[in-house]
Design a protein around this motif. Structure first.
Motif, PDB file in Angstrom:
ATOM      1  N   LEU A  27      43.560 -31.705  55.671  1.00  0.00           N
ATOM      2  CA  LEU A  27      43.902 -30.850  54.541  1.00  0.00           C
ATOM      3  C   LEU A  27      43.308 -31.482  53.288  1.00  0.00           C
ATOM      4  O   LEU A  27      43.661 -32.611  52.935  1.00  0.00           O
ATOM      5  N   ALA A  28      42.395 -30.774  52.641  1.00  0.00           N
ATOM      6  CA  ALA A  28      41.729 -31.298  51.449  1.00  0.00           C
ATOM      7  C   ALA A  28      42.264 -30.585  50.215  1.00  0.00           C
ATOM      8  O   ALA A  28      42.172 -29.353  50.106  1.00  0.00           O
ATOM      9  N   GLY A  29      42.827 -31.346  49.277  1.00  0.00           N
ATOM     10  CA  GLY A  29      43.339 -30.787  48.037  1.00  0.00           C
ATOM     11  C   GLY A  29      42.433 -31.077  46.868  1.00  0.00           C
ATOM     12  O   GLY A  29      41.308 -31.586  47.028  1.00  0.00           O
ATOM     13  N   GLY A  30      42.918 -30.768  45.670  1.00  0.00           N
ATOM     14  CA  GLY A  30      42.114 -30.966  44.471  1.00  0.00           C
ATOM     15  C   GLY A  30      41.707 -32.404  44.239  1.00  0.00           C
ATOM     16  O   GLY A  30      40.736 -32.667  43.533  1.00  0.00           O
ATOM     17  N   GLY A  31      42.421 -33.352  44.855  1.00  0.00           N
ATOM     18  CA  GLY A  31      42.060 -34.759  44.729  1.00  0.00           C
ATOM     19  C   GLY A  31      40.760 -35.118  45.423  1.00  0.00           C
ATOM     20  O   GLY A  31      40.259 -36.235  45.262  1.00  0.00           O
ATOM     21  N   THR A  32      40.177 -34.176  46.189  1.00  0.00           N
ATOM     22  CA  THR A  32      38.897 -34.441  46.861  1.00  0.00           C
ATOM     23  C   THR A  32      37.717 -33.820  46.129  1.00  0.00           C
ATOM     24  O   THR A  32      36.576 -33.977  46.565  1.00  0.00           O
ATOM     25  N   ARG A  33      37.967 -33.128  45.032  1.00  0.00           N
ATOM     26  CA  ARG A  33      36.895 -32.371  44.383  1.00  0.00           C
ATOM     27  C   ARG A  33      35.753 -33.265  43.905  1.00  0.00           C
ATOM     28  O   ARG A  33      34.599 -32.825  43.835  1.00  0.00           O
ATOM     29  N   HIS A  34      36.062 -34.528  43.595  1.00  0.00           N
ATOM     30  CA  HIS A  34      35.014 -35.476  43.202  1.00  0.00           C
ATOM     31  C   HIS A  34      34.742 -36.496  44.304  1.00  0.00           C
ATOM     32  O   HIS A  34      34.191 -37.570  44.040  1.00  0.00           O
ATOM     33  N   ALA A  50      33.445 -35.253  47.524  1.00  0.00           N
ATOM     34  CA  ALA A  50      32.890 -34.377  48.556  1.00  0.00           C
ATOM     35  C   ALA A  50      32.039 -35.151  49.568  1.00  0.00           C
ATOM     36  O   ALA A  50      32.115 -34.908  50.775  1.00  0.00           O
ATOM     37  N   ARG A  51      31.228 -36.078  49.080  1.00  0.00           N
ATOM     38  CA  ARG A  51      30.371 -36.843  49.997  1.00  0.00           C
ATOM     39  C   ARG A  51      31.205 -37.654  50.964  1.00  0.00           C
ATOM     40  O   ARG A  51      30.944 -37.673  52.172  1.00  0.00           O
ATOM     41  N   GLN A  52      32.222 -38.326  50.468  1.00  0.00           N
ATOM     42  CA  GLN A  52      33.069 -39.166  51.319  1.00  0.00           C
ATOM     43  C   GLN A  52      33.859 -38.317  52.318  1.00  0.00           C
ATOM     44  O   GLN A  52      34.022 -38.700  53.479  1.00  0.00           O
ATOM     45  N   LEU A  53      34.327 -37.163  51.878  1.00  0.00           N
ATOM     46  CA  LEU A  53      35.077 -36.283  52.771  1.00  0.00           C
ATOM     47  C   LEU A  53      34.196 -35.756  53.891  1.00  0.00           C
ATOM     48  O   LEU A  53      34.611 -35.717  55.057  1.00  0.00           O
ATOM     49  N   ARG A  54      32.994 -35.368  53.568  1.00  0.00           N
ATOM     50  CA  ARG A  54      32.069 -34.852  54.580  1.00  0.00           C
ATOM     51  C   ARG A  54      31.783 -35.922  55.644  1.00  0.00           C
ATOM     52  O   ARG A  54      31.824 -35.646  56.846  1.00  0.00           O
ATOM     53  N   ALA A  55      31.513 -37.151  55.188  1.00  0.00           N
ATOM     54  CA  ALA A  55      31.206 -38.229  56.141  1.00  0.00           C
ATOM     55  C   ALA A  55      32.388 -38.506  57.066  1.00  0.00           C
ATOM     56  O   ALA A  55      32.228 -38.690  58.270  1.00  0.00           O
ATOM     57  N   VAL A 115      47.410 -39.195  51.933  1.00  0.00           N
ATOM     58  CA  VAL A 115      46.687 -40.110  51.045  1.00  0.00           C
ATOM     59  C   VAL A 115      46.713 -39.505  49.648  1.00  0.00           C
ATOM     60  O   VAL A 115      46.329 -38.349  49.447  1.00  0.00           O
ATOM     61  N   ASP A 116      47.180 -40.281  48.669  1.00  0.00           N
ATOM     62  CA  ASP A 116      47.265 -39.787  47.297  1.00  0.00           C
ATOM     63  C   ASP A 116      47.261 -40.982  46.354  1.00  0.00           C
ATOM     64  O   ASP A 116      47.652 -42.089  46.740  1.00  0.00           O
ATOM     65  N   ARG A 117      46.861 -40.746  45.117  1.00  0.00           N
ATOM     66  CA  ARG A 117      46.834 -41.823  44.124  1.00  0.00           C
ATOM     67  C   ARG A 117      48.171 -41.977  43.410  1.00  0.00           C
ATOM     68  O   ARG A 117      48.316 -42.851  42.564  1.00  0.00           O
ATOM     69  N   CYS A 118      49.146 -41.123  43.743  1.00  0.00           N
ATOM     70  CA  CYS A 118      50.430 -41.122  43.052  1.00  0.00           C
ATOM     71  C   CYS A 118      51.565 -41.439  44.019  1.00  0.00           C
ATOM     72  O   CYS A 118      51.804 -40.694  44.983  1.00  0.00           O
ATOM     73  N   THR A 126      41.310 -41.392  46.545  1.00  0.00           N
ATOM     74  CA  THR A 126      40.910 -40.630  47.727  1.00  0.00           C
ATOM     75  C   THR A 126      39.526 -41.023  48.219  1.00  0.00           C
ATOM     76  O   THR A 126      39.324 -41.242  49.421  1.00  0.00           O
ATOM     77  N   ALA A 127      38.560 -41.110  47.314  1.00  0.00           N
ATOM     78  CA  ALA A 127      37.197 -41.447  47.719  1.00  0.00           C
ATOM     79  C   ALA A 127      37.149 -42.826  48.369  1.00  0.00           C
ATOM     80  O   ALA A 127      36.478 -43.032  49.395  1.00  0.00           O
ATOM     81  N   GLU A 128      37.869 -43.782  47.790  1.00  0.00           N
ATOM     82  CA  GLU A 128      37.872 -45.143  48.336  1.00  0.00           C
ATOM     83  C   GLU A 128      38.513 -45.177  49.722  1.00  0.00           C
ATOM     84  O   GLU A 128      37.983 -45.809  50.653  1.00  0.00           O
TER      85      GLU A 128
END
Length: 538
Positions: free
Chosen positions: A206-213, A215-220, A294-297, A314-316
């Protein structure tokens, strides 16, 4: 020596602020003292709510905080609606306001723009609200206001500076910006997650708004795992036209079935909110067997039951998980499950919403890599249910979360300021557009590459149909729209009008976006509340 207002501008510049949206007033003159000599661009909206929505659109597009300068009292209250939208969608926004002189606060003396307790009002929406009462307060107040942008879930923050303080002398500030406060990723939890992922046979992401920046990491990560990726409204575009992508609402029955059949759900940067996961307000969320969040909060991670939570960027986290997983897996059937869900979800929409989704596809293909910003309007509702965008972070609107009308036009201006190389397409209904039509002149002033698309069904069609559905006589849903051709002429913008045919709309968009500055398209759409309304192209 310098003034506190000048020091404020210097501090903002040091923190990477390059644009401020604001309407100068007698209570903010001192905040502007250092602005003209700085590198910060000033954009003047026509209403403080517009300033907040512009800051929101700027922040979503750039990834940096949007900043608004507003006056005491009505300036701040006008901005609260935009702050509410930013709070609901975790958008970093700083509102800097004036406030009456320190010795008058709370005394009810009848001063201009006086509120009983302005800061208490701001705190009902802002994550942080600080008052600067002397020069020594400025840097700590800004540190506090910027802290939620560096770690935790972002949102609106507020700093107020009294009239008698803004012009006071201050020493030249040491411009020390705090480092990123993101916590290190817990290695033990990563190890546990990798084990759970390795044991899963039918994982779903499930990808939320926290993945909008990210995209490359999510795809991989998705490709290595072989898992379908369900994208919420604010994540659309992160996996465009990908075999594993599902650009459909998790409220749809077909998407819920995929989630519920999964033996492991990995949720990245999503609050699992009602307007995404229970759009029809049934009171029932998708049932999840095993969940990793996974969340930053940390507060957000505590709001829903999960089998494992990982606090971090998220990206990390995606990068770390991808690096520790074994070779790409071929036994999850992810692409087949994703294709089956896409087809079933699209069929589930019904003919009207499918047609609107196809219109959005035609618009996207007519203007590749554009940023689509929306208000609450029928095409936006359809797109939020099912639509695949071709740019990460390039589809956002106010029809989820707080749901503020009037968002689209000013937010599109903010997006265009943040990304001047992209064409911005703003989709508003005729009702929502009338909340913020004057902001179009700001787009003209700034010569921004925005095409404003007005979906004109002559009223509040969604509300009218909702009233009819429960046998309530339709009242108040037919406000007369202006003549949008005259609106375009008044703004000296090129104008097109067409019907709700996908080819006609794509043709109008191709023509409109060939112009450098702002343009306006009116789409005459069918209307259920007023059946006799003219819908033919003109």
């Amino acid at each position: 020596m310098t003034s506190i207002g000048e020091a404020l501008v210097a501090h903002l510049t040091a923190r990477g602020v390059d644009c401020v949206f604001g309407i100068p007033g007698v209570h903010t003159i001192e905040l502007y003292r250092g602005l003209a000599a700085s590198s910060i661009r000033h954009v003047t909206p026509r209403h403080e709510q517009g300033a907040g929505f512009m800051a929101d659109g700027y922040a979503r597009t750039s990834g940096k905080p949007g900043v608004a300068f507003v006056i005491t009292g009505p300036g701040l209250t006008n901005t609260l609606t935009a702050m509410g939208q930013a709070r609901a969608d975790s958008v970093p926004m700083l509102v800097v306001s004036g406030v009456n002189a320190t010795d008058s606060l709370g005394k009810g003396l009848g001063h201009l723009h006086e509120l009983p307790d302005q800061q208490a009002l701001a705190r009902t929406v802002a994550l942080v609200s600080e008052r600067v009462e002397c020069a020594d307060d400025l840097a700590p107040a800004l540190d506090s206001a910027f802290a939620p942008f560096r770690s935790g879930r972002p949102g609106p923050t507020h700093v107020e500076i009294p009239l008698d303080v803004a012009g006071a002398e201050a020493p030249q500030p040491p411009l020390l910006v705090p480092s990123n406060g993101a916590p290190p990723v817990d290695a033990a939890k990563i190890k546990q997650a990798v084990q759970m992922i390795s044991n899963a046979r039918a994982p779903v992401i499930l990808a939320g708004g926290g993945t909008r920046h990210a995209a490359r990491q999510l795809r991989a990560f998705a490709e290595k795992l072989g898992a379908p990726v369900v994208q919420t409204v604010n994540a659309r575009g992160v996996l465009f036209d990908h075999p594993l992508g599902i650009p459909a609402s998790p409220s749809l029955t077909a998407v819920r079935a995929l989630i519920e059949a999964s033996d492991l759900v990995l949720a990245f940067g999503t609050e699992l909110g009602q307007t995404d996961y229970d759009m029809y307000a049934t009171g029932v969320m998708p049932q999840i067997n095993t969940l990793i969040r996974v969340d930053r909060c940390a507060e957000q991670l505590a709001r829903h039951r999960a089998d494992l939570t990982i606090l971090g960027d998220t990206a990390e986290v995606l990068d770390v998980l991808t690096s520790q997983l074994a070779a790409p897996r071929a036994n999850t059937g992810g692409a087949a499950r994703a294709a089956q869900t896409r087809n079933a979800a699209f069929d589930e929409l019904g003919p009207e919403m499918r047609a609107l989704s196809e219109i959005l596809n035609a618009a996207r293909d007519a203007v590749p890599n554009a940023i689509f910003v929306g208000d609450s309007a029928y095409p936006i509702y359809a797109g939020n249910l099912y639509y695949d965008h071709d740019r990460p972070g390039g589809w956002f609107n106010a029809a989820t979360g707080f749901g503020a009308l009037g968002y689209g036009i000013p937010a599109a201006i903010g997006a265009a300021i943040a990304e001047p190389s992209a064409r911005v397409i703003c989709i508003s209904g005729d009702g929502g557009a009338q909340f913020s039509l004057p902001e179009m002149m700001c787009a003209v002033d700034e010569n921004l590459p925005i095409t404003f698309v007005i979906w004109n069904n002559h009223g509040y069609q969604e509300i009218a149909t909702s009233m009819q559905a429960v046998d309530v006589t339709v009242v108040g849903c037919d406000p007369t729209p202006p003549d949008f051709e005259h609106i375009a002429n008044a703004h000296e913008m090129p104008f097109w009008r067409c019907g709700d045919d996908a080819k006609a709309i794509a043709s109008a968009l191709s023509s409109a976006t060939s112009h450098d500055g702002p343009t306006l398209i009116e789409i005459r759409a069918p209307n259920v509340a007023r059946p006799g309304y003219e819908t033919s192209p003109q």
